[in-house]
Design an enzyme around this catalytic site. Structure first.
Site, short mmCIF file in Angstrom:
data_model
loop_
_atom_site.label_atom_id
_atom_site.label_comp_id
_atom_site.label_asym_id
_atom_site.label_seq_id
_atom_site.Cartn_x
_atom_site.Cartn_y
_atom_site.Cartn_z
N GLY A 167 -37.84 6.84 55.26
CA GLY A 167 -37.87 7.24 53.85
C GLY A 167 -36.46 7.46 53.33
N VAL A 213 -41.12 6.02 55.66
CA VAL A 213 -41.70 7.11 56.44
C VAL A 213 -40.60 7.86 57.20
CG1 VAL A 213 -43.31 7.69 58.29
CG2 VAL A 213 -43.85 5.84 56.71
N CYS A 214 -40.57 9.17 57.03
CA CYS A 214 -39.62 10.03 57.73
C CYS A 214 -38.18 9.49 57.52
CB CYS A 214 -40.03 10.13 59.20
SG CYS A 214 -39.07 11.32 60.13
N GLN A 215 -37.46 9.20 58.61
CA GLN A 215 -36.10 8.69 58.48
C GLN A 215 -36.10 7.36 57.71
OE1 GLN A 215 -34.43 7.26 62.13
NE2 GLN A 215 -32.38 7.99 61.64
#
Lengths: 395, 356
Positions: free
Chosen positions: B152, B148-150
């Site tokens: 990811g 998720v986000c960073q």
């Protein structure tokens, strides 16, 4: 360092407060105008409800606020200029300043030491030779020793501890005069970044006071450039003497304060310019909405419009390369301030029996390295165990 | 000439004020301990430094559990319980209901002694230990990795380096290509000196990070958001949900200086990941080494990680089985909007189930 220290900071805070108050006055005026218009609008034509004259007055008031802000900026820098001039004047006016060239007291001390050394040698010679012919009268020898010691103490009091540079030889007078000229010339050069821009300062100040965006930007840019070329240089210069490092930290901290303050003024001016334009746009849009005969406008419509227009204006500013560059300068100045502040405080508190931030950082680094070592060793043990188990299994 | 609706305005004000008065009463009665977050039952199974690995208690019978376990890697900014913020919108609950055996990393709250932690430590140490733990514990060679986000970005790097341990990769609003001009963070970072920031703070304070995020949309996030609260806080359920989100938004860990420095310099500034120039622990990170099934998920209105920063991953990998979904939400809306559990989580869940 009072000039760029506490006093400067207080002035900065006062200035920010004044700006905020003026901005809030402007907002309040608009709010009041709008509320009154709403009250009047009930049962009346809208054109009657909006008091155009009053709007103009409010706009004039806003402009006056901008002018006051600009004048505060000018006042602030003129004060800084005045303080700097005073500091220089007092430095120049103190004769001791010129009476303490490094070499003068040094030569005095060297002469005195040589003289004392010679006298001591003479005394020793005399003492030795008289001892060689010692007649057996110890009281006489002791008396001679005391006389010599007293003479030495007198010489030391008169020579070694005499006030520095009480008098200059005549030959130094010309040098002093020449030094004075050099200082004056240096002072003129030092202030040149300000004096050479005098006309442009006034011109842009007048423009800024009239609400001109470019004028305000130029004025701030020029102030920053003049600072960097004069006081900024001075605060970042190399120091001398035993306390040079301490003085350098204090001066760099002062420099970081000023640069952060100038950046804050710039970002505030940028934001206010955008907000002012957005305010005008909001007003124009409300007028457009009112031109539609079938339109009925509520406060909620106005609020939504206000948020929308201001957000778009800020977003437009944010998305320019110019703002990205400026933001980096601004944040760089803010981080510099924090770095220099910490350095300064560490020095101030270094006498206390507590570890400093830098010392703790070294400890954290050691702990971090040790953790990594432990991790590596654990992994090695795990792999070796695995290998061992495999070997056991093979048997 | 149009009309200024005085009556309508007055009614709006009166309603607003009435709502506020009632709302304040609700707020006073709402205790901090009543604002529950991350309520799903979970067990701490691994701890290294401040990092914790949690295992969610399955919501289906053991026999109905899917074969491949899943590890969720969240960003270092904010906390991972955002994926289980509200019971009725919990993305994790949706996964558990589908029988996905779910683990999640909690990076913890770094303190000053963690300021030297690097990207390598997070990816090659903490993440790798978590993946190995799950593989050993479940007896599976490969797991599903959801970033998720960073997190990811971390997951893409990890998969590129350890494709043998990853069966499926899901990337949610993850920045991969930093060359885009669409998000302000991307635009600003080009002129930004993270080195000075880290030198000044060591670990970058969470408040500074939050202030930066809020300043991206000052009128919306400083004013309109709270005006909106005033208008709706008379509804206890709305207020509770608002406070829950508010609690999560400002429950932010400080950012480890060395990691942030590397992340900004290597990715935001030099865009090394998508260029194939990034090196971690002496190993070249090539996204083309990712060959497992890949699901990329973006938020259409994401102002922090715009789709343009995530989508290029699809072209960079060598996976044949790859899918892309874009939802009409913002960055956070992906996890806490009304359609998080009803629409977004089921699509992702089904994709995982098919490959587990």
């Amino acid at each position: 360092m009072d000039f760029f220290g506490k006093e400067m900071y207080e002035k900065g805070m006062e200035f920010q407060k004044k700006m905020m108050e003026q901005y809030m006055d402007g907002v309040r005026n608009y709010n009041k105008m709008f509320t009154e218009a709403v009250e009047k609008a009930e049962g009346a034509e809208l054109s009657d409800a909006f008091d155009v004259e009053k709007m103009q007055q409010n706009t004039m008031d806003m402009m006056k606020s901008a002018a006051d802000m600009s004048s505060s900026v000018m006042e602030f820098y003129m004060d800084a200029y005045k303080d700097a001039s005073e500091a220089w004047k007092s430095a120049i006016a103190t004769p001791a300043y010129f009476k303490q060239p490094e070499f003068a007291p040094l030569l005095d001390r060297m002469n005195f030491s040589a003289d004392a050394f010679r006298k001591l040698f003479d005394f020793w010679n005399e003492f030795i030779s008289s001892s060689m012919q010692f007649t057996g009268d110890p009281a006489e020898a002791s008396k001679k020793m005391m006389e010599f010691s007293n003479k030495m103490v007198q010489d030391m009091t008169a020579g070694f501890f005499k006030p520095f540079g009480a008098e200059f030889p005549d030959s130094m007078a010309d040098s002093l005069q020449s030094l004075g000229k050099t200082v004056l010339s240096f002072y003129n050069d030092f202030m040149k970044p300000w004096t050479s821009r005098q006309e442009a300062f006034v011109d842009n100040y007048i423009k800024a006071a009239g609400g001109d965006k470019e004028g305000m930007t130029n004025f701030i840019d020029m102030t920053q450039a003049a600072y960097e070329e004069s006081f900024g240089k001075m605060l970042r210069m190399n120091n001398v003497g035993m306390t040079r490092e301490h003085a350098a930290v204090a001066m760099q901290f002062a420099d970081a304060c000023v640069r952060m303050f100038l950046s804050s003024v710039e970002i505030t001016a940028k934001m206010q310019t955008v907000m002012k334009e957005a305010g005008q746009e909001t007003f124009d849009k409300v007028r457009e909405m009112m031109e539609d005969e079938d339109k009925s406008v509520t406060f909620k419509d106005f609020y939504d419009l206000w948020i929308r227009v201001n957000s778009a204006a800020i977003n437009k500013l944010y998305n320019t390369d110019e703002y990205s560059v400026f933001l980096n300068e601004f944040s760089g100045n803010a981080y510099d301030f924090k770095i220099k502040y910490d350095e300064f405080m560490e020095r101030m508190l270094s006498g206390l029996p507590i570890p400093t931030n830098s010392e703790m950082k070294a400890v954290y680094k050691t702990v971090y390295d040790l953790r990594k070592d432990v991790r590596k060793l654990k992994k090695e043990i795990k792999d070796l165990r695995k290998e061992l188990d495999e070997l056991k299994g093979a048997k | 000439m149009g009309q200024f609706d005085v009556k309508g305005s007055a009614e709006y004000f009166i309603n607003y004020m009435n709502g506020m008065v009632k709302g304040v009463e609700n707020m006073v009665n709402l205790k901090n301990e009543d604002i529950l977050t991350g309520e799903l039952e979970k067990t701490e199974v691994l701890a290294i430094g401040k990092m914790r690995l949690y295992h969610y208690t399955p919501l289906v019978k053991k026999s109905a559990l899917k074969k491949t376990p899943m590890l969720i890697t969240y960003a270092l900014v904010n906390k991972q319980y955002m994926m289980d913020l509200q019971p009725d919108r919990s993305v994790i609950k949706a996964f558990l209901e589908k029988g996905i055996d779910t683990y999640i990393i909690d990076w913890g709250y770094p303190a000053k002694e963690d300021m030297y932690m690097t990207l390598e430590d997070h990816i090659e140490w903490y993440m790798d230990e978590c993946v190995d733990y799950i593989r050993e514990e479940t007896g599976k060679d490969k797991i599903t990795l959801l970033g998720v986000c960073q997190g990811g970005t971390f997951s893409a790097i990890y998969t590129a380096l350890h494709q043998d341990k990853i069966k499926n990769l899901i990337e949610m609003v993850a920045p991969i290509d930093f060359s885009t001009d669409e998000g302000l963070l991307f635009r600003w970072s080009r002129h930004f000196s993270v080195d000075k920031m880290v030198e000044a703070y060591g670990n970058v304070p969470a408040d500074l990070m939050n202030l930066t995020f809020m300043c991206l949309k000052p009128f919306e996030l400083f004013i309109d958001k709270y005006v909106g609260l005033g208008a709706s806080m008379s509804d206890p359920a709305y207020l509770e949900n608002f406070m829950r989100t508010e609690k999560w938004i400002f429950d932010s860990p400080d950012q480890e200086g060395a990691t942030l420095r590397e992340f900004v310099n290597e990715f935001y500034d030099d865009n090394k990941l998508i260029k194939g120039e990034f090196v971690l622990a002496g190993k070249e990170v090539k996204l083309e080494n990712i060959s497992c099934p890949l699901l990329v998920v973006c938020a259409k209105y994401d102002h922090l990680v715009p789709p343009a920063a995530t989508k290029p991953l699809l072209e960079a990998v060598s996976s044949e089985d790859k899918e892309f979904h874009m939802f009409d939400v913002g960055h956070v809306g992906m996890y806490i909007s009304p359609n998080s559990k009803s629409e977004i989580a089921p699509i992702i869940g089904d994709w995982i189930v098919k490959r587990s």
